[in-house]
Design an enzyme around this catalytic site. Structure first.
Site, short mmCIF file in Angstrom:
data_model
loop_
_atom_site.label_atom_id
_atom_site.label_comp_id
_atom_site.label_asym_id
_atom_site.label_seq_id
_atom_site.Cartn_x
_atom_site.Cartn_y
_atom_site.Cartn_z
N ARG A 43 -42.32 23.89 38.65
CA ARG A 43 -42.89 22.71 38.59
C ARG A 43 -42.12 21.55 39.41
O ARG A 43 -41.71 20.63 39.09
CB ARG A 43 -42.90 21.67 37.03
CG ARG A 43 -44.06 22.49 36.04
CD ARG A 43 -45.42 22.45 36.59
NE ARG A 43 -46.23 22.75 35.49
CZ ARG A 43 -46.84 24.15 35.34
NH1 ARG A 43 -46.47 24.86 36.54
NH2 ARG A 43 -47.73 24.20 34.54
N SER A 63 -49.52 18.84 30.29
CA SER A 63 -48.32 18.97 29.84
C SER A 63 -47.58 17.63 30.11
O SER A 63 -47.49 17.30 31.43
CB SER A 63 -47.50 20.29 30.16
OG SER A 63 -48.28 21.31 30.02
N GLU A 118 -42.67 16.16 33.03
CA GLU A 118 -43.40 16.79 33.78
C GLU A 118 -44.28 15.37 34.82
O GLU A 118 -44.37 15.49 35.85
CB GLU A 118 -44.26 17.66 33.47
CG GLU A 118 -45.17 18.47 34.73
CD GLU A 118 -46.35 19.26 34.28
OE1 GLU A 118 -46.12 20.31 33.67
OE2 GLU A 118 -47.32 18.69 34.54
P1 FAD Z 1 -51.25 12.35 41.15
O1 FAD Z 1 -50.95 12.45 39.79
O2 FAD Z 1 -52.04 11.59 41.68
O3 FAD Z 1 -49.77 12.73 41.90
C1 FAD Z 1 -48.78 13.34 41.48
C2 FAD Z 1 -47.57 13.40 42.54
O4 FAD Z 1 -48.13 13.96 43.56
C3 FAD Z 1 -47.10 12.01 42.55
O5 FAD Z 1 -45.83 12.18 42.49
C4 FAD Z 1 -47.65 11.67 44.05
O6 FAD Z 1 -46.78 10.82 44.45
C5 FAD Z 1 -47.40 12.96 44.56
N1 FAD Z 1 -48.72 13.08 45.81
C6 FAD Z 1 -50.08 13.15 45.37
N2 FAD Z 1 -50.64 13.30 46.41
C7 FAD Z 1 -49.82 13.18 47.64
C8 FAD Z 1 -49.98 13.34 49.07
N3 FAD Z 1 -51.17 13.42 49.54
N4 FAD Z 1 -48.59 13.34 49.62
C9 FAD Z 1 -47.60 13.22 48.99
N5 FAD Z 1 -47.38 13.11 47.68
C10 FAD Z 1 -48.43 13.15 46.94
N6 FAD Z 1 -50.64 21.02 36.39
C11 FAD Z 1 -50.15 22.22 36.44
O7 FAD Z 1 -49.46 22.60 37.24
N7 FAD Z 1 -50.66 23.22 35.76
C12 FAD Z 1 -51.78 22.95 34.83
O8 FAD Z 1 -52.27 23.81 34.22
C13 FAD Z 1 -52.16 21.69 34.66
N8 FAD Z 1 -53.10 21.39 33.77
C14 FAD Z 1 -53.48 20.09 33.67
C15 FAD Z 1 -54.63 19.71 32.68
C16 FAD Z 1 -55.14 18.51 32.52
C17 FAD Z 1 -56.13 18.07 31.71
C18 FAD Z 1 -54.49 17.45 33.17
C19 FAD Z 1 -55.06 15.99 33.03
C20 FAD Z 1 -53.42 17.79 33.94
C21 FAD Z 1 -52.86 18.89 34.43
N9 FAD Z 1 -52.06 19.36 35.15
C22 FAD Z 1 -51.54 20.58 35.54
C23 FAD Z 1 -51.25 18.30 35.95
C24 FAD Z 1 -52.00 17.97 37.30
O9 FAD Z 1 -53.22 18.18 37.31
C25 FAD Z 1 -51.26 18.52 38.51
O10 FAD Z 1 -50.05 17.95 38.59
C26 FAD Z 1 -52.16 17.76 39.93
O11 FAD Z 1 -51.55 18.72 40.82
C27 FAD Z 1 -51.87 16.31 40.24
O12 FAD Z 1 -52.69 16.08 41.24
P2 FAD Z 1 -53.18 14.62 41.48
O13 FAD Z 1 -54.03 14.46 42.77
O14 FAD Z 1 -53.86 14.17 40.13
O15 FAD Z 1 -51.70 13.82 41.67
N1 EPU Z 2 -47.42 26.31 21.19
C1 EPU Z 2 -47.19 25.71 20.06
N2 EPU Z 2 -47.70 24.67 19.66
C2 EPU Z 2 -48.99 24.09 20.22
C3 EPU Z 2 -49.31 24.64 21.78
C4 EPU Z 2 -48.51 25.85 21.82
O1 EPU Z 2 -45.98 26.05 19.30
O2 EPU Z 2 -49.70 23.19 19.92
C5 EPU Z 2 -46.71 27.47 21.52
C6 EPU Z 2 -47.57 28.62 21.50
O3 EPU Z 2 -46.82 29.50 20.78
C7 EPU Z 2 -47.64 29.23 22.64
C8 EPU Z 2 -46.65 28.39 23.90
O4 EPU Z 2 -46.45 27.47 22.97
O5 EPU Z 2 -47.42 30.75 22.85
C9 EPU Z 2 -47.17 28.14 25.02
O6 EPU Z 2 -48.47 27.67 25.05
P1 EPU Z 2 -49.38 27.54 26.26
O7 EPU Z 2 -49.59 29.12 26.44
O8 EPU Z 2 -50.59 26.70 25.65
O9 EPU Z 2 -48.84 26.75 27.43
P2 EPU Z 2 -47.71 26.02 27.90
O10 EPU Z 2 -46.36 26.60 28.05
O11 EPU Z 2 -47.80 24.79 26.57
C10 EPU Z 2 -47.83 26.07 30.28
C11 EPU Z 2 -47.97 24.88 31.23
C12 EPU Z 2 -49.37 24.44 31.54
C13 EPU Z 2 -50.43 25.68 31.85
C14 EPU Z 2 -50.24 26.70 30.50
C15 EPU Z 2 -50.89 27.86 30.98
C16 EPU Z 2 -45.93 23.98 31.40
C17 EPU Z 2 -45.14 22.52 30.93
N3 EPU Z 2 -47.22 23.73 30.96
O12 EPU Z 2 -48.16 25.23 29.15
O13 EPU Z 2 -49.43 23.29 32.57
O14 EPU Z 2 -51.70 25.43 32.00
O15 EPU Z 2 -48.89 27.12 30.61
O16 EPU Z 2 -50.15 28.72 31.94
O17 EPU Z 2 -45.40 24.70 32.07
C18 EPU Z 2 -49.32 21.11 33.05
O18 EPU Z 2 -48.61 21.53 33.63
O19 EPU Z 2 -49.97 20.10 32.83
C19 EPU Z 2 -50.18 22.53 32.32
C20 EPU Z 2 -51.29 21.99 31.55
#
Ligand code: FAD
Ligand code: EPU
Length: 334
Positions: free
Chosen positions: A164, A234, A330
């Site tokens: 991250r 997250s 994050e």
């Molecule tokens: P923004 O929120 O608009 O920006 C994020 C950062 O990137 C800021 O610091 C911004 O300044 C910078 N930035 C954006 N565009 C540029 C550019 N062109 N040049 C330089 N800097 C830039 N993330 C994960 O890693 N894994 C997940 O599984 C995951 N699941 C998600 C689920 C949900 C429901 C949501 C809402 C978010 C999730 N995220 C996850 C977080 C998010 O989707 C990612 O971080 C994504 O890359 C953000 O993209 P954005 O364009 O919306 O960025």
């Molecule tokens: N868990 C709990 N309580 C809950 C949910 C989960 O105790 O309410 C525990 C469970 O035991 C589970 C563990 O947490 O085994 C991990 O949960 P999960 O697999 O849902 O993944 P996470 O660690 O919470 C991370 C990323 C997600 C990504 C998923 C799948 C981070 C900060 N988050 O979540 O990324 O989608 O793994 O790989 O690393 C994001 O970055 O925004 C994001 C959604």
């Protein structure tokens, strides 16, 4: 290029909070960025770069200039029997790009299906999910250095990717505008089924499209859709602890959850820490913690991002008191 003044950010952040920005500039090419900066040198300290706002929490109005990429396009840079290198405009939607790759049978990023946001933001925090991180597929990141107004390219190594994190999230935050990202994908690659919910899949019948569908099903089950409930995925990172701390925590909490990442280093699910601190499902009528996933802070009906920020600080405080672990955000807090 388009320029708008005094604009509401409501539709530009996935928490759906209602703050304003003084000016928003949307660029369609790198040349537009360079020419804008040439004529507006004094503005560079006020720039905030925004993608689709799915990892950003506005806690107040933004009294500066927002730069946004509307740079589109997918271009083939190199192709052979085994692989393909694609250059993708930073303003493309991430999941549209994954969908394109899955339909074209370019393997590698299918586990990153349905992550919201833009292609340009993907390298910022080295997006990851279900055992895959984007740093395994990024070849080059190109953009404009806002301080020198020059075009710069970063190799994969220069990006300093880690969990991250990247050089763009740290010292180059809001100083480097990403215009395109190059990805190397493969014509065939074994699927990554290391995540527990994927292990049970029948590999003999699995295709890249079916795996994308499975990932979408898991995500839809676990995470709220920002269109119906404001959130940014997250809110905190999963913290890393060493062996001494682990031993101490296991002795105090018999059901302590962790997994080993490297020699004597362990990761703790932040969701578990938050749930055990009693916050899962919390709802004060305005903001809260998602009832199905404790790591996701949700906006029920607040217009002010500060409400989410205050809640996140209370959670962080409780986790520190209970487990002596300091959670790191994050989400980018503005
Ligand atoms: P923004 O929120 O608009 O920006 C994020 C950062 O990137 C800021 O610091 C911004 O300044 C910078 N930035 C954006 N565009 C540029 C550019 N062109 N040049 C330089 N800097 C830039 N993330 C994960 O890693 N894994 C997940 O599984 C995951 N699941 C998600 C689920 C949900 C429901 C949501 C809402 C978010 C999730 N995220 C996850 C977080 C998010 O989707 C990612 O971080 C994504 O890359 C953000 O993209 P954005 O364009 O919306 O960025
Ligand atoms: N868990 C709990 N309580 C809950 C949910 C989960 O105790 O309410 C525990 C469970 O035991 C589970 C563990 O947490 O085994 C991990 O949960 P999960 O697999 O849902 O993944 P996470 O660690 O919470 C991370 C990323 C997600 C990504 C998923 C799948 C981070 C900060 N988050 O979540 O990324 O989608 O793994 O790989 O690393 C994001 O970055 O925004 C994001 C959604």
């Amino acid at each position: 290029m388009t320029e708008e003044k005094n604009i509401s950010l409501e539709k530009m952040n996935s928490f759906r909070v209602i703050h304003m920005a003084k000016k928003l500039i949307s660029f369609e090419s790198k040349d537009e960025v360079i020419s804008y900066l040439k004529n507006n040198k004094s503005e560079i300290d006020d720039i905030l770069i925004l993608g689709e706002g799915s990892n950003t929490l506005f806690t107040k109005d933004y009294n500066g200039i927002i730069f946004q990429s509307n740079i589109k396009g997918i271009e083939i840079i190199k192709e052979d029997n085994e692989s393909i290198t694609l250059k993708v405009g930073s303003g493309e939607n991430w999941d549209d790009f994954v969908d394109f790759c899955v339909n074209s049978e370019y393997y590698g990023i299918e586990n990153l299906s349905l992550i919201p946001g833009s292609v340009g933001a993907a390298p910022i925090q080295n997006i990851g999910a279900y055992g895959v991180e984007i740093n395994d597929y990024v070849v080059r990141v190109s953009g404009v250095d806002l301080s020198t107004n020059t075009l710069v390219e970063f190799s994969n190594k220069d990006c300093e990717f880690s969990y991250r994190d990247s050089v763009f999230k740290k010292k180059l935050r809001n100083k480097f505008f990403i215009t395109s990202v190059e990805f190397k994908l493969y014509k065939k690659l074994p699927f990554n089924l290391s995540y527990s919910d994927l292990e049970k899949l029948n590999t003999s019948e699995l295709t890249i499209s079916k795996l994308r569908e499975e990932i979408i099903k898991i995500r839809t089950r676990k995470l709220p859709d920002p269109k119906s409930k404001g959130n940014a995925g997250s809110f905190f990172k999963n913290p890393e602890i060493d062996e001494n701390k682990l031993k101490n925590l296991i002795s105090r909490h018999k059901d302590f959850k962790y997994f080993k990442i490297k020699d004597k280093k362990y990761k703790v699910p932040a969701a578990w820490l938050i749930e055990k601190s009693g916050w899962k499902g919390y709802n004060d009528g305005f903001v809260g913690v998602f009832e199905h996933h404790a790591l996701v802070l949700v906006n029920h009906k607040s217009e002010d991002g500060n409400d989410i920020h205050i809640l996140s600080k209370s959670i962080k405080d409780d986790v520190r008191k209970k487990f002596d672990i300091i959670l790191e955000e994050e989400v980018n807090i503005i």
